[in-house]
Scaffold this motif. Structure first.
Motif, mmCIF file in Angstrom:
data_model
loop_
_atom_site.group_PDB
_atom_site.id
_atom_site.type_symbol
_atom_site.label_atom_id
_atom_site.label_comp_id
_atom_site.label_asym_id
_atom_site.label_seq_id
_atom_site.Cartn_x
_atom_site.Cartn_y
_atom_site.Cartn_z
ATOM 1 N N ALA A 122 -2.307 -16.732 25.573
ATOM 2 C CA ALA A 122 -0.995 -16.136 25.308
ATOM 3 C C ALA A 122 -1.079 -15.276 24.056
ATOM 4 O O ALA A 122 -2.060 -15.317 23.302
ATOM 5 C CB ALA A 122 0.065 -17.221 25.138
ATOM 6 N N VAL A 123 -0.029 -14.498 23.834
ATOM 7 C CA VAL A 123 0.135 -13.716 22.611
ATOM 8 C C VAL A 123 1.191 -14.388 21.753
ATOM 9 O O VAL A 123 2.264 -14.759 22.253
ATOM 10 C CB VAL A 123 0.576 -12.268 22.925
ATOM 11 N N PHE A 124 0.894 -14.572 20.459
ATOM 12 C CA PHE A 124 1.889 -14.988 19.473
ATOM 13 C C PHE A 124 2.176 -13.769 18.604
ATOM 14 O O PHE A 124 1.274 -13.233 17.964
ATOM 15 C CB PHE A 124 1.368 -16.117 18.591
ATOM 16 N N GLN A 125 3.422 -13.332 18.594
ATOM 17 C CA GLN A 125 3.788 -12.147 17.818
ATOM 18 C C GLN A 125 4.421 -12.559 16.498
ATOM 19 O O GLN A 125 5.307 -13.399 16.458
ATOM 20 C CB GLN A 125 4.772 -11.282 18.616
ATOM 21 N N ILE A 126 3.943 -11.965 15.402
ATOM 22 C CA ILE A 126 4.484 -12.263 14.076
ATOM 23 C C ILE A 126 4.969 -10.977 13.419
ATOM 24 O O ILE A 126 4.625 -9.878 13.844
ATOM 25 C CB ILE A 126 3.436 -12.926 13.157
ATOM 26 N N LYS A 127 5.770 -11.148 12.375
ATOM 27 C CA LYS A 127 6.217 -10.027 11.562
ATOM 28 C C LYS A 127 5.924 -10.350 10.106
ATOM 29 O O LYS A 127 5.762 -11.510 9.731
ATOM 30 C CB LYS A 127 7.716 -9.780 11.756
ATOM 31 N N SER A 128 5.859 -9.323 9.277
ATOM 32 C CA SER A 128 5.571 -9.536 7.859
ATOM 33 C C SER A 128 6.665 -10.359 7.193
ATOM 34 O O SER A 128 6.449 -10.952 6.140
ATOM 35 C CB SER A 128 5.428 -8.190 7.137
ATOM 36 N N ASN A 165 6.286 -18.170 7.750
ATOM 37 C CA ASN A 165 4.970 -18.813 7.724
ATOM 38 C C ASN A 165 3.840 -17.801 7.788
ATOM 39 O O ASN A 165 2.741 -18.103 8.231
ATOM 40 C CB ASN A 165 4.844 -19.827 8.861
ATOM 41 N N ILE A 166 4.101 -16.576 7.298
ATOM 42 C CA ILE A 166 3.108 -15.514 7.378
ATOM 43 C C ILE A 166 1.806 -15.899 6.682
ATOM 44 O O ILE A 166 0.731 -15.481 7.074
ATOM 45 C CB ILE A 166 3.664 -14.196 6.788
ATOM 46 N N ARG A 221 0.615 -8.194 15.571
ATOM 47 C CA ARG A 221 1.512 -7.750 14.496
ATOM 48 C C ARG A 221 2.118 -6.411 14.914
ATOM 49 O O ARG A 221 1.388 -5.430 15.085
ATOM 50 C CB ARG A 221 0.733 -7.580 13.193
ATOM 51 N N PRO A 222 3.450 -6.334 15.099
ATOM 52 C CA PRO A 222 4.068 -5.063 15.487
ATOM 53 C C PRO A 222 4.083 -4.069 14.336
ATOM 54 O O PRO A 222 3.839 -4.431 13.173
ATOM 55 C CB PRO A 222 5.486 -5.466 15.884
ATOM 56 N N ALA A 223 4.361 -2.831 14.658
ATOM 57 C CA ALA A 223 4.426 -1.791 13.628
ATOM 58 C C ALA A 223 5.568 -2.080 12.653
ATOM 59 O O ALA A 223 6.608 -2.634 13.034
ATOM 60 C CB ALA A 223 4.628 -0.427 14.281
ATOM 61 N N GLN A 265 9.423 -10.109 23.166
ATOM 62 C CA GLN A 265 9.169 -11.543 23.277
ATOM 63 C C GLN A 265 8.110 -11.984 22.258
ATOM 64 O O GLN A 265 7.047 -11.381 22.168
ATOM 65 C CB GLN A 265 8.714 -11.897 24.691
ATOM 66 N N ARG A 266 8.393 -13.057 21.519
ATOM 67 C CA ARG A 266 7.464 -13.535 20.488
ATOM 68 C C ARG A 266 6.274 -14.280 21.086
ATOM 69 O O ARG A 266 5.226 -14.412 20.444
ATOM 70 C CB ARG A 266 8.181 -14.439 19.494
#
Length: 301
Positions: free
Chosen positions: A3-9, A13-14, A43-45, A123-124
């Motif tokens: 799966a993909v786990f998507q995070i943001k800055s 819990n970065i 990590r999205p733009a 989707q995260r």
């Protein structure tokens, strides 16, 4: 199933994504299907005006080892991770020469008209096929040319498939110690500008190699992850002292000397400030937990 786990800055819990990922309970069924399997971090733009951070893309893989409710956060669950492996960033999509539309590593990102599936993109947690997972890791290590994107199996966005045999490609990428070490050294070296963090020395030979060694702060044998936050750059002598526990790093990044530290000539190598030189990007700073581990379990007071 990967799966993909998507995070943001901005995620809280970065700085601990090497072992923890918080997610909303609406993704619980999907994450349960990933238990004991591998995920890829994405990590999205950055949005306009957002400071710092790193380039967008897929940048790490890890294995999900347990799932449990998040204490103090109703509606959230925590996935515990192991064998974290940071790799060269892979872009979300590729535009090949003469291509009519973009190639997406996650094929469910593309609508029938070639446009981006915006719902899926938000989707995260997102399911991956084994072929998609391997394609991302192949791209990270330049195993194929972007002009001829790999063929990958398309999964329904929300759905499951029967277990498949573990592919050789995935095993090779995530279990090769030599590959992990090379990738770790390159990532840490670049983060520190190929300069020794304790001495400031930066020596480059005619062949482009540097007189620098990239050390794990928490050793691999003690389950230390292959993360830039678990690495520092050192010249060989200081690396030896660090691994033997004769020097360490305090919570304030000050260089600590052991009582067994016998040769004052070594002091000539240490930065005049008495502190390590940190990476330019704050997200690459040594993680306090790893520094604490080194002081407690390796350093000789």
């Amino acid at each position: 199933m990967p799966a993909v786990f998507q995070i943001k800055s901005s995620d809280e819990n970065i700085n601990s994504i090497h072992d923890t990922f918080y997610f909303e309970n609406k993704y619980l069924t999907l994450v349960n299907s990933v238990l004991n399997d591998w995920i890829v971090y994405y990590r999205p733009a950055k949005r306009a005006g957002e400071p710092g951070g790193k380039a967008a893309g897929y940048f790490a893989t890890a294995r999900v080892i347990s799932i449990h409710p998040t204490e103090g956060r109703p509606g959230y669950t925590t996935a515990r991770l192991a064998e974290f492996f940071e790799f060269p960033s892979v872009p979300f999509s590729v535009t090949a020469p003469l291509a009519i539309s973009k190639f997406y590593y996650e094929r469910n990102m593309q609508e029938s008209d070639g446009s981006l599936n915006k719902h899926a993109n938000q989707q995260r947690v997102r399911v991956l096929s084994l072929e998609e997972y391997n394609a991302i890791l192949e791209a990270a290590f330049d195993q194929h040319q972007t002009e001829t994107p790999p063929e990958v199996h398309v999964l329904p966005y929300a759905g499951f498939q029967e277990d498949q045999p573990e592919p050789f490609l995935r095993s090779r990428f995530v279990t090769s110690r030599a590959l992990r070490d090379r990738t770790f050294s390159k990532a840490v070296g670049e983060a520190y500008g190929w300069k020794c963090t304790m001495s400031g020395i930066r020596l480059c030979a005619l062949d482009g190699s540097y007189e620098i060694e990239c050390a794990h702060i928490k050793p691999v044998k003690d389950s230390g992850p292959d993360s830039v936050q678990n690495g520092i750059t050192l010249v060989r002598t200081l690396h030896w002292l660090f691994d033997k526990g004769l020097i360490s790093i305090g919570f304030d990044y000050r260089i600590i000397r052991s009582s067994l530290y016998q040769d004052p000539k070594i002091d000539g190598l240490i930065n005049a400030t008495g502190k390590i030189q940190l990476p330019k990007n704050e997200i690459d700073y040594p993680h306090p937990d790893f520094l604490r581990y080194h002081r407690k379990h390796i350093f000789v007071p």
